[in-house]
Enzyme design. Structure first.
Site, PDB file in Angstrom:
ATOM      1  N   ASN A 116      13.566   4.063   5.297  1.00  0.00           N
ATOM      2  CA  ASN A 116      12.656   2.980   5.686  1.00  0.00           C
ATOM      3  C   ASN A 116      11.446   3.567   6.396  1.00  0.00           C
ATOM      4  OD1 ASN A 116      11.794   0.269   6.372  1.00  0.00           O
ATOM      5  ND2 ASN A 116      12.566   0.619   8.448  1.00  0.00           N
ATOM      6  N   HIS A 150       8.654   2.660   9.362  1.00  0.00           N
ATOM      7  CA  HIS A 150       8.479   1.716  10.471  1.00  0.00           C
ATOM      8  C   HIS A 150       7.205   2.073  11.240  1.00  0.00           C
ATOM      9  CE1 HIS A 150       9.739  -1.214  13.428  1.00  0.00           C
ATOM     10  NE2 HIS A 150       9.348  -0.354  14.358  1.00  0.00           N
ATOM     11  N   GLU A 175       1.113   6.449   7.547  1.00  0.00           N
ATOM     12  CA  GLU A 175       2.300   6.079   6.757  1.00  0.00           C
ATOM     13  C   GLU A 175       2.202   6.582   5.322  1.00  0.00           C
ATOM     14  OE1 GLU A 175       3.864   1.946   8.782  1.00  0.00           O
ATOM     15  OE2 GLU A 175       2.801   1.844   6.919  1.00  0.00           O
ATOM     16  N   SER A 234       0.841  -1.207   0.000  1.00  0.00           N
ATOM     17  CA  SER A 234       0.000   0.000   0.000  1.00  0.00           C
ATOM     18  C   SER A 234       0.876   1.257   0.000  1.00  0.00           C
ATOM     19  CB  SER A 234      -0.973   0.001   1.177  1.00  0.00           C
ATOM     20  OG  SER A 234      -0.287   0.083   2.400  1.00  0.00           O
ATOM     21  N   GLU A 288      23.441   0.695   9.548  1.00  0.00           N
ATOM     22  CA  GLU A 288      23.629  -0.755   9.716  1.00  0.00           C
ATOM     23  C   GLU A 288      22.909  -1.329  10.935  1.00  0.00           C
ATOM     24  OE1 GLU A 288      27.435   1.230  11.158  1.00  0.00           O
ATOM     25  OE2 GLU A 288      26.007   1.474   9.539  1.00  0.00           O
ATOM     26  N   ASP A 336      16.406  -0.306  12.437  1.00  0.00           N
ATOM     27  CA  ASP A 336      15.473   0.768  12.822  1.00  0.00           C
ATOM     28  C   ASP A 336      16.127   1.861  13.680  1.00  0.00           C
ATOM     29  OD1 ASP A 336      13.462  -0.658  11.492  1.00  0.00           O
ATOM     30  OD2 ASP A 336      12.923  -1.766  13.289  1.00  0.00           O
TER      31      ASP A 336
HETATM   32  C1  GRF Z   1       4.038  -0.978   6.920  1.00  0.00           C
HETATM   33  O1  GRF Z   1       3.211  -0.943   8.031  1.00  0.00           O
HETATM   34  C2  GRF Z   1       5.446  -0.611   7.283  1.00  0.00           C
HETATM   35  O2  GRF Z   1       5.531   0.271   8.350  1.00  0.00           O
HETATM   36  C3  GRF Z   1       6.049  -1.922   7.645  1.00  0.00           C
HETATM   37  O3  GRF Z   1       5.461  -2.843   6.771  1.00  0.00           O
HETATM   38  C4  GRF Z   1       4.176  -2.390   6.377  1.00  0.00           C
HETATM   39  C5  GRF Z   1       4.059  -2.453   4.882  1.00  0.00           C
HETATM   40  O4  GRF Z   1       2.771  -2.226   4.412  1.00  0.00           O
HETATM   41  N1  GRF Z   1       7.491  -1.838   7.594  1.00  0.00           N
HETATM   42  P1  GRF Z   1       2.475  -2.163   2.851  1.00  0.00           P
HETATM   43  O5  GRF Z   1       3.056  -3.415   2.220  1.00  0.00           O
HETATM   44  O6  GRF Z   1       3.103  -0.912   2.309  1.00  0.00           O
HETATM   45  O7  GRF Z   1       0.980  -2.126   2.732  1.00  0.00           O
END
Ligand code: GRF
Length: 187
Positions: free
Chosen positions: A105, A107, A172, A15, A140, A143
């Protein structure tokens, strides 16, 4: 504007990839998605790449040299930014150094709280008042790179893991693009 040639790494639903693809259609958005890498051949996100005619690489991470295979593709497509969007594999120090460019990334927690997996479960067990998501630079350590954008919300007493996940993912989808704009605003 010269857009940064970007590769998105995924493992599942995709997503975040979908939102990044949509936003990258805007000529003022600083990236062009030139490649998608998935370590899971069944990842639904691959369909978004296909639909949008974006080249994709499905990588078998059981192969000893899989990171070298990825690096070769990144070179071929002249990639200068990697966005990890739900990529469920730890990136090695060797890979980070060999790529030598920016990796970010997303998270699903308010880092530095709740690094690693099962964030929503741990957030509920710890009776946190707030949670959310973080977009950060990758180094490295898992998170642990510098935060770029963080978004949060207050947890409702009735929230379960699924509800926390849904609320976090909504944030996100905005946070990832905001982070990209923030990084490249002055470039
Ligand atoms: C997200 O919640 C992200 O924070 C985590 O994995 C999930 C991926 O969701 N690392 P999608 O595949 O982008 O829907």
């Amino acid at each position: 504007m010269v857009k940064k040639r970007t590769c998105i790494f995924i493992s599942g639903y995709g997503s975040n990839l979908r939102y990044l693809i949509n936003n990258s259609r805007n000529q003022n958005f600083p990236i062009k998605i030139c490649l998608v890498v998935s370590n899971n051949k069944k990842a639904k996100g691959i369909l978004y790449a296909k639909k949008n005619s974006i080249p994709y690489l499905i990588i078998n991470t059981n192969k000893r040299n899989f990171e070298n295979i990825i690096l070769k593709e990144l070179k071929k497509y002249k990639i200068s930014l990697i966005c990890l969007a739900g990529y469920m594999k730890i990136i090695s120090k060797k890979f980070i150094n060999a790529f030598g460019k920016t990796i970010i990334n997303i998270h699903p927690s308010l880092l530095p709280k709740f690094k690693g997996l099962n964030t929503f479960k741990r957030v509920l067990i710890d009776k946190e008042k707030k949670t959310g998501c973080t977009v950060h630079f990758v180094n490295e350590k898992l998170d642990s790179g510098t935060n770029i954008v963080q978004k949060s919300f207050f947890i409702d007493k009735k929230d379960n893991e699924t509800m926390l996940k849904n609320k976090t993912q909504k944030l996100e989808h905005r946070a990832f693009s905001e982070a990209i704009i923030k990084i490249f605003r002055y470039n």
